[in-house]
Design a protein around this motif. Structure first.
Motif, PDB file in Angstrom:
ATOM      1  N   ARG A  72       0.834  -1.215   0.000  1.00  0.00           N
ATOM      2  CA  ARG A  72       0.000   0.000   0.000  1.00  0.00           C
ATOM      3  C   ARG A  72       0.865   1.260   0.000  1.00  0.00           C
ATOM      4  O   ARG A  72       0.552   2.237  -0.689  1.00  0.00           O
ATOM      5  N   SER A  73       1.940   1.236   0.768  1.00  0.00           N
ATOM      6  CA  SER A  73       2.844   2.390   0.791  1.00  0.00           C
ATOM      7  C   SER A  73       3.503   2.590  -0.565  1.00  0.00           C
ATOM      8  O   SER A  73       3.687   3.726  -1.018  1.00  0.00           O
ATOM      9  N   ASN A  74       3.854   1.501  -1.215  1.00  0.00           N
ATOM     10  CA  ASN A  74       4.442   1.573  -2.549  1.00  0.00           C
ATOM     11  C   ASN A  74       3.461   2.217  -3.531  1.00  0.00           C
ATOM     12  O   ASN A  74       3.845   3.072  -4.338  1.00  0.00           O
ATOM     13  N   ILE A  75       2.207   1.841  -3.437  1.00  0.00           N
ATOM     14  CA  ILE A  75       1.184   2.424  -4.304  1.00  0.00           C
ATOM     15  C   ILE A  75       0.988   3.907  -3.973  1.00  0.00           C
ATOM     16  O   ILE A  75       0.766   4.729  -4.865  1.00  0.00           O
ATOM     17  N   GLU A  76       1.122   4.259  -2.707  1.00  0.00           N
ATOM     18  CA  GLU A  76       1.030   5.661  -2.292  1.00  0.00           C
ATOM     19  C   GLU A  76       2.154   6.486  -2.926  1.00  0.00           C
ATOM     20  O   GLU A  76       1.932   7.625  -3.353  1.00  0.00           O
ATOM     21  N   VAL A  77       3.348   5.922  -3.013  1.00  0.00           N
ATOM     22  CA  VAL A  77       4.461   6.604  -3.678  1.00  0.00           C
ATOM     23  C   VAL A  77       4.079   6.921  -5.115  1.00  0.00           C
ATOM     24  O   VAL A  77       4.286   8.042  -5.601  1.00  0.00           O
ATOM     25  N   VAL A  78       3.510   5.951  -5.809  1.00  0.00           N
ATOM     26  CA  VAL A  78       3.118   6.152  -7.210  1.00  0.00           C
ATOM     27  C   VAL A  78       2.047   7.240  -7.310  1.00  0.00           C
ATOM     28  O   VAL A  78       2.120   8.122  -8.177  1.00  0.00           O
ATOM     29  N   SER A  79       1.095   7.209  -6.415  1.00  0.00           N
ATOM     30  CA  SER A  79       0.059   8.237  -6.412  1.00  0.00           C
ATOM     31  C   SER A  79       0.670   9.624  -6.196  1.00  0.00           C
ATOM     32  O   SER A  79       0.281  10.595  -6.849  1.00  0.00           O
ATOM     33  N   CYS A  80       1.643   9.707  -5.313  1.00  0.00           N
ATOM     34  CA  CYS A  80       2.317  10.988  -5.046  1.00  0.00           C
ATOM     35  C   CYS A  80       3.051  11.512  -6.274  1.00  0.00           C
ATOM     36  O   CYS A  80       3.040  12.725  -6.534  1.00  0.00           O
ATOM     37  N   ILE A  81       3.681  10.631  -7.040  1.00  0.00           N
ATOM     38  CA  ILE A  81       4.394  11.134  -8.217  1.00  0.00           C
ATOM     39  C   ILE A  81       3.415  11.587  -9.296  1.00  0.00           C
ATOM     40  O   ILE A  81       3.735  12.486 -10.070  1.00  0.00           O
ATOM     41  N   PHE A  82       2.228  10.992  -9.324  1.00  0.00           N
ATOM     42  CA  PHE A  82       1.210  11.497 -10.248  1.00  0.00           C
ATOM     43  C   PHE A  82       0.765  12.902  -9.839  1.00  0.00           C
ATOM     44  O   PHE A  82       0.551  13.771 -10.693  1.00  0.00           O
TER      45      PHE A  82
END
Length: 119
Positions: A72-82
């Motif tokens: 989930r944290s990894n997916i949050e990183v991706v969301s942040c870069i978007f």
């Protein structure tokens, strides 16, 4: 190596992601310091921290629980870069690097979860 997580390739890759995010966010504007910069750095650190915490002498079921937090944290990183891309504060090159590394980590964590669930 004294700790189990040190032997895991996914933990090493997550540490690389954390370092990359740290370096990239140094280029973010000051007004993002306590907003997006803080959020993405905490999320990137959490990927590795949850792998480490979950690997510590617990059952496979408990380790899987922490790996899911890490995912989930990894997916949050991706969301942040978007979000950073939308705000025009991350270069395409850095976006692509973080996205690619996060994608690789997602695959690695998912495979580890599957393996642990089948043991």
């Amino acid at each position: 190596m004294a700790f189990k997580f040190e032997k895991l390739r996914v933990s090493q890759k997550a540490l690389e992601l954390s370092s990359l995010v740290h370096n990239v966010t140094r280029e973010f504007p000051k007004e993002e310091m306590f907003i997006l910069t803080s959020q993405i750095k905490r999320a990137a650190d959490s990927v590795n921290l949850n792998i480490a915490e979950g690997s510590t002498g617990q059952s496979n079921k408990e380790f899987v629980k922490f790996l899911r937090y890490s995912l989930r944290s990894n997916i949050e990183v991706v969301s942040c870069i978007f979000i950073a891309k939308e705000r025009d504060i991350i270069s395409k090159e850095n976006f692509d690097k973080i996205y690619s590394m996060s994608e690789e980590i997602l695959t690695m964590i998912s495979a580890l979860i599957k393996r642990l669930e089948n043991e």
